[in-house]
Design a protein around this motif. Sequence first.
Motif, PDB file in Angstrom:
ATOM      1  N   ASN A 101       0.816  -1.211   0.000  1.00  0.00           N
ATOM      2  CA  ASN A 101       0.000   0.000   0.000  1.00  0.00           C
ATOM      3  C   ASN A 101       0.851   1.263   0.000  1.00  0.00           C
ATOM      4  N   PHE A 257      -7.514  -3.748  -9.888  1.00  0.00           N
ATOM      5  CA  PHE A 257      -6.456  -2.733  -9.841  1.00  0.00           C
ATOM      6  C   PHE A 257      -6.982  -1.420  -9.239  1.00  0.00           C
ATOM      7  N   TRP A 258      -8.177  -1.013  -9.639  1.00  0.00           N
ATOM      8  CA  TRP A 258      -8.741   0.235  -9.086  1.00  0.00           C
ATOM      9  C   TRP A 258      -8.877   0.125  -7.567  1.00  0.00           C
ATOM     10  N   LEU A 261      -5.504   0.573  -5.998  1.00  0.00           N
ATOM     11  CA  LEU A 261      -5.086   1.975  -6.087  1.00  0.00           C
ATOM     12  C   LEU A 261      -5.809   2.818  -5.036  1.00  0.00           C
ATOM     13  N   LYS A 262      -7.109   2.604  -4.909  1.00  0.00           N
ATOM     14  CA  LYS A 262      -7.885   3.429  -3.978  1.00  0.00           C
ATOM     15  C   LYS A 262      -7.545   3.108  -2.528  1.00  0.00           C
ATOM     16  N   THR A 264      -4.589   2.250  -1.494  1.00  0.00           N
ATOM     17  CA  THR A 264      -3.322   2.947  -1.242  1.00  0.00           C
ATOM     18  C   THR A 264      -3.567   4.444  -1.036  1.00  0.00           C
ATOM     19  N   TYR A 280       1.352   8.725  -8.273  1.00  0.00           N
ATOM     20  CA  TYR A 280       0.894   7.660  -7.367  1.00  0.00           C
ATOM     21  C   TYR A 280       0.352   6.485  -8.176  1.00  0.00           C
ATOM     22  N   ILE A 281      -0.251   6.803  -9.325  1.00  0.00           N
ATOM     23  CA  ILE A 281      -0.743   5.732 -10.207  1.00  0.00           C
ATOM     24  C   ILE A 281       0.461   4.944 -10.755  1.00  0.00           C
ATOM     25  N   GLN A 284       1.632   2.455  -8.218  1.00  0.00           N
ATOM     26  CA  GLN A 284       0.755   1.293  -8.063  1.00  0.00           C
ATOM     27  C   GLN A 284       0.854   0.384  -9.295  1.00  0.00           C
ATOM     28  N   TYR A 288       1.879  -3.555  -9.358  1.00  0.00           N
ATOM     29  CA  TYR A 288       0.915  -4.487  -9.949  1.00  0.00           C
ATOM     30  C   TYR A 288       1.571  -5.279 -11.092  1.00  0.00           C
TER      31      TYR A 288
END
Length: 342
Positions: A101, A257-258, A261-262, A264, A280-281, A284, A288
Motif C-alpha cells: 500500500n 487494480f482500481w 489503487l484506492k 493505497t 501515485y498511479i 501502483q 501491480y
Amino acid sequence: MCSKCTILDVDAPETLQSAIAFFSDPQRAFDAAVEFRWPGGNVTCPRCEQAKFSFIKTRRIWFCYVCKKQFTVKVGTVMEDSPLGLDKWMSAIWMLANCKNGISSYELAKNLGIRQNSAWFMLHRIREAMKDDSRFKFGGEAGGPVESDETFVGADPRKMHARRREARYKALSARPKTPVFGVLDRELRQVRARVVPNVKRETLQNEILNQVHRGSKVYTDCAVGYDHLRKEFVHEVVNHAKEYVNGQVHTQGLDNFWSLLKRTLRGTYVAVEPFHLDHYIDEQVFRYNNRATKDNKLTDADRFALVMSQVAGKRLTYSELTGKDTDSVCHPEAGTGQEEPF
Ligand SMILES: [Zn+2]
C-alpha cells in the motif's frame, strides 16, 4: 530471481531488515549502485558517454578527461543533487517497491531519520524511476484480450461531514473527482493507467487507440464513451446494470487494480493533489505489473533491482514537481502535498 539480482553477492538481502543492514555499509551500497547502473563495471561519463576518466577512490567520484568535469554514481539519475546517502536511497527504494500500500513520507522520514519534506521529494523521485515508459501496444496477435475501464478518484462529498463539505466546496470551487483511465492486457497481465481530462467519447477512444493494437478484443462496460469502438476493435460489452461478468467479457481485472489503487490512496497517502495523482498511479502500476504470479516468481529483491536499474536517464527536479524554487525544499512547509485530501 532475475538476472539483475546476481549483481548483489551471495549475501544479497532478501528482506527489508537485511537490505537496510546491507546498504548501511557505504562501500557496499556504492558498489551495488555502480553495478546496477553500469553492469560489468562499464562506467561511462553521464554527460559525454565516454570512458576516459580517472577514479578518485577516497571520494568515490570520477573525473572525466573529455568534459573535464567530475561525476558521481548519482549524476544523471533520479538521485542527482540529493544530499542523502545511497544507504537512505536504497532503503527507501526497497520500501516503495515492495510495500503493497505504498509508504507515506511521514513513515519514511521516521524510519530513515530524515525530514518529512525530504522524504516526500525522495518518494516522488523514486516514483519517476518506477514509471513504465514502454510504448508497445496491448492486445494484437501476441496479447489480449484487453480490458478497458475508467474510474474516479477523490473523496465522496456525500460521505463528508457537512461542515467539511462546505469548506471544501468554498476552497476548491466544487472541483469534481479526478477521472482515471486504464487498460489491462489479460495475457501479459499488465496494466496501464493515467489521469485523463474527462471521460468523453473522444478522450476514451484516443486513449484506447494509443494503447491497444487495432483489431484486438476489447472488453468494456456499456458507458457511452465506448460507442463506435466496433469500427476499430472486436468490442464486447458487459452491462453493469444487469451483470458484472458475462463469460470472458468483464472488467474484473481492472476493477481489482482500481481497488488496490484506492486502498493505497485512502490508507497511506490520504492527501494527494490531483496534479500529483499520476505519480501515485505509476507507483501502483509498477507494483501491480511486477507482482509475483504462478509463472513469474518475482521477489522483493527483484522489484528493488528493477527500480535500481531504471534510476538512470530520468530526473525530476523540485521545481518541476512543485512549481516552486529549489530553495523551498529547506522550508518545512514545502512539499507536504496536503492541499487536497482524497
Ligand atoms: Zn564526460
